[in-house]
Design a protein around this motif. Structure first.
Motif, mmCIF file in Angstrom:
data_model
loop_
_atom_site.group_PDB
_atom_site.id
_atom_site.type_symbol
_atom_site.label_atom_id
_atom_site.label_comp_id
_atom_site.label_asym_id
_atom_site.label_seq_id
_atom_site.Cartn_x
_atom_site.Cartn_y
_atom_site.Cartn_z
ATOM 1 N N ILE A 227 13.195 -5.719 2.858
ATOM 2 C CA ILE A 227 12.931 -4.526 2.049
ATOM 3 C C ILE A 227 11.546 -4.642 1.407
ATOM 4 O O ILE A 227 11.031 -5.749 1.211
ATOM 5 N N SER A 228 10.972 -3.482 1.087
ATOM 6 C CA SER A 228 9.679 -3.423 0.373
ATOM 7 C C SER A 228 9.720 -2.293 -0.639
ATOM 8 O O SER A 228 9.145 -1.231 -0.413
ATOM 9 N N PRO A 229 10.409 -2.513 -1.782
ATOM 10 C CA PRO A 229 10.502 -1.441 -2.773
ATOM 11 C C PRO A 229 9.110 -0.956 -3.194
ATOM 12 O O PRO A 229 8.194 -1.771 -3.361
ATOM 13 N N GLU A 230 8.970 0.347 -3.359
ATOM 14 C CA GLU A 230 7.721 0.983 -3.836
ATOM 15 C C GLU A 230 6.540 0.839 -2.883
ATOM 16 O O GLU A 230 5.403 1.038 -3.287
ATOM 17 N N MET A 231 6.798 0.525 -1.628
ATOM 18 C CA MET A 231 5.663 0.341 -0.709
ATOM 19 C C MET A 231 5.000 1.688 -0.392
ATOM 20 O O MET A 231 3.788 1.763 -0.185
ATOM 21 N N GLY A 266 1.893 -4.324 -4.549
ATOM 22 C CA GLY A 266 1.477 -3.639 -5.768
ATOM 23 C C GLY A 266 2.577 -2.863 -6.475
ATOM 24 O O GLY A 266 2.309 -1.837 -7.110
ATOM 25 N N ALA A 267 3.831 -3.307 -6.371
ATOM 26 C CA ALA A 267 4.919 -2.600 -7.067
ATOM 27 C C ALA A 267 4.744 -2.753 -8.582
ATOM 28 O O ALA A 267 4.229 -3.768 -9.064
ATOM 29 N N LYS A 268 5.180 -1.754 -9.314
ATOM 30 C CA LYS A 268 5.036 -1.803 -10.780
ATOM 31 C C LYS A 268 6.081 -2.723 -11.411
ATOM 32 O O LYS A 268 5.883 -3.258 -12.490
ATOM 33 N N GLY A 287 4.278 -10.727 1.127
ATOM 34 C CA GLY A 287 3.363 -9.671 0.701
ATOM 35 C C GLY A 287 2.164 -10.236 -0.033
ATOM 36 O O GLY A 287 2.234 -10.514 -1.224
ATOM 37 N N GLY A 288 1.067 -10.454 0.680
ATOM 38 C CA GLY A 288 -0.185 -10.871 0.045
ATOM 39 C C GLY A 288 -0.177 -12.271 -0.539
ATOM 40 O O GLY A 288 -0.937 -12.551 -1.473
ATOM 41 N N LEU A 289 0.647 -13.166 -0.018
ATOM 42 C CA LEU A 289 0.675 -14.531 -0.561
ATOM 43 C C LEU A 289 -0.503 -15.349 -0.039
ATOM 44 O O LEU A 289 -1.009 -15.114 1.053
#
Ligand code: FMN
Length: 356
Positions: A227-231, A266-268, A287-289
């Motif tokens: 999952i990728s909430p707020e993507m 960049g999720a809030k 994600g961006g690690l």
């Protein structure tokens, strides 16, 4: 000891390290969705990952959304994937197949008999997609009838069975990036009035039914979910992602899945902190690690394994580079989805040549 290089249990499998290769569409298969020998070479080069998750693979012809993507719907596709899994296993690796049904993020030119793409609701996504004749606008999808949904769920079950036949160690359900499962999950793309739309519980029903079907074939200990909430990729929006994803993850417990893979962009909200304690299997963070961030997350117990996309794409021997603190090759965006070996199997390993 560096936590990246300690073993970890993910469902049925023990990974020798905590570096997972992210699922990445690379569009190197033929027009019949058959991965070539080049695809096998690419994954074999990356077999030192603790776990490889393949590019998204369509479970049925209606799930295809991009040119030159692979499927698991025909015997020929299964046979071709078998060569990939055997080659990865021969190198000592482990490989899960990501099941990806694109739903409305497709185009009639990619589908059987120029069919209209299907979706939970007839809502056209903003944007364009690459077709054989270049960039074209998305079309308005056809709303799946209630009596068709069980058939789509069954396609995931059959895809899981076929993936196991092809020798995969497990399967991951792609529930991110605006494809069919996330189209059901998100209020912006799901305006159904039946039990698959409306409340968070109803919108999550499709994802949970699909997972139950996959688990019935493979056992929970060989099934993961991404999952990728707020993507907000592919025009996907949800009115209340906090509520939606909290509900979804709480429901996953009964399925005893191998892992929950959460990639954030960049999720809030700090979904890692929110969701990890609510889940009962291994937690994969992505994600961006970079190496430092990954090591800190593992050391603090915020993740069980860490997922790298671009870095694995460009560095076939990423674990060895991290071990040595060696510099990394830079991914070339121009060849992410282009045909052929360039930008695919020709990234050099530390020894100066392409691995293998
Ligand atoms: C070329 C490319 C293709 C991708 N294709 C997929 C895909 O098929 N399925 C998926 O879940 N994510 C896909 N992603 C997203 C990655 O799995 C990952 O979440 C993302 O790259 C963030 O990790 P990174 O910052 O380490 O690259 C893709 C990413 C890239 C760069």
């Amino acid at each position: 000891m560096n936590p990246l290089f300690t073993p970890v249990q993910i469902g049925r499998h023990t990974l020798p390290n905590r570096l997972v290769m992210a699922p990445m569409t690379r569009s190197r298969s033929d027009d019949n969705g058959i991965p070539s020998d080049l695809v096998a070479a690419y994954y074999v080069q990356r077999a030192s990952a603790g776990l490889i998750i393949t590019e998204g693979v369509f479970p049925s012809a209606m799930g295809k959304g991009y040119v030159r993507t692979p499927g698991i719907a025909t015997d020929a596709q299964v046979a071709a994937w078998k060569k990939v899994t055997e080659a990865v296993h021969a190198k000592g690796g482990r490989i899960f197949m990501q099941v990806m049904h694109c739903g409305r993020i497709s185009h009639p030119s990619l589908l059987p008999n120029e069919a209209q793409p299907v979706a939970p609701s007839a809502i056209k996504p903003a944007g364009q997609t690459w077709t054989a004749s270049g960039l074209q606008d998305f079309v308005t999808p056809r709303e799946l009838r209630l009596d068709e949904i069980a058939g789509v769920i069954d396609e995931y079950r059959i895809a899981t069975r076929r993936a196991l036949e092809a020798g995969f160690d497990g399967v991951e359900l792609h529930t991110a990036s605006g494809y069919l499962p996330e189209q059901f999950l998100s209020s912006g793309s799901n305006q159904r009035q039946d039990q698959y739309g409306g409340s968070a519980a109803n919108r999550a029903r499709f994802v949970l039914d699909v997972l139950a079907a996959m688990v019935a074939e493979a056992g929970g200990d060989r099934v993961g979910i991404k999952i990728s909430p707020e993507m907000n990729f592919n025009d996907i929006v949800d009115d209340n992602p906090l509520q939606t994803y909290t509900y979804l993850v709480e429901q996953l417990r009964d399925l005893n899945l191998a892992y929950l893979h959460v990639a954030l962009f960049g999720a809030k909200v700090d979904y890692h902190a929110l969701l990890r304690p609510r889940f009962n299997g291994a937690y994969l963070m992505g994600g961006g690690l970079d190496q430092t961030v990954a090591e800190a997350a593992l050391a603090d117990g915020r993740a069980d394994a860490t997922v790298f996309g671009g870095a694995f794409l460009a560095n076939p021997d990423l674990p060895e580079r991290f071990r040595q603190g060696a510099p990394l090759n830079t991914p070339d965006k121009n060849t992410f989805y282009s045909p052929g070996a360039q930008g695919y199997t020709d990234y050099p390993s530390l020894s100066g040549t392409s691995a293998n």
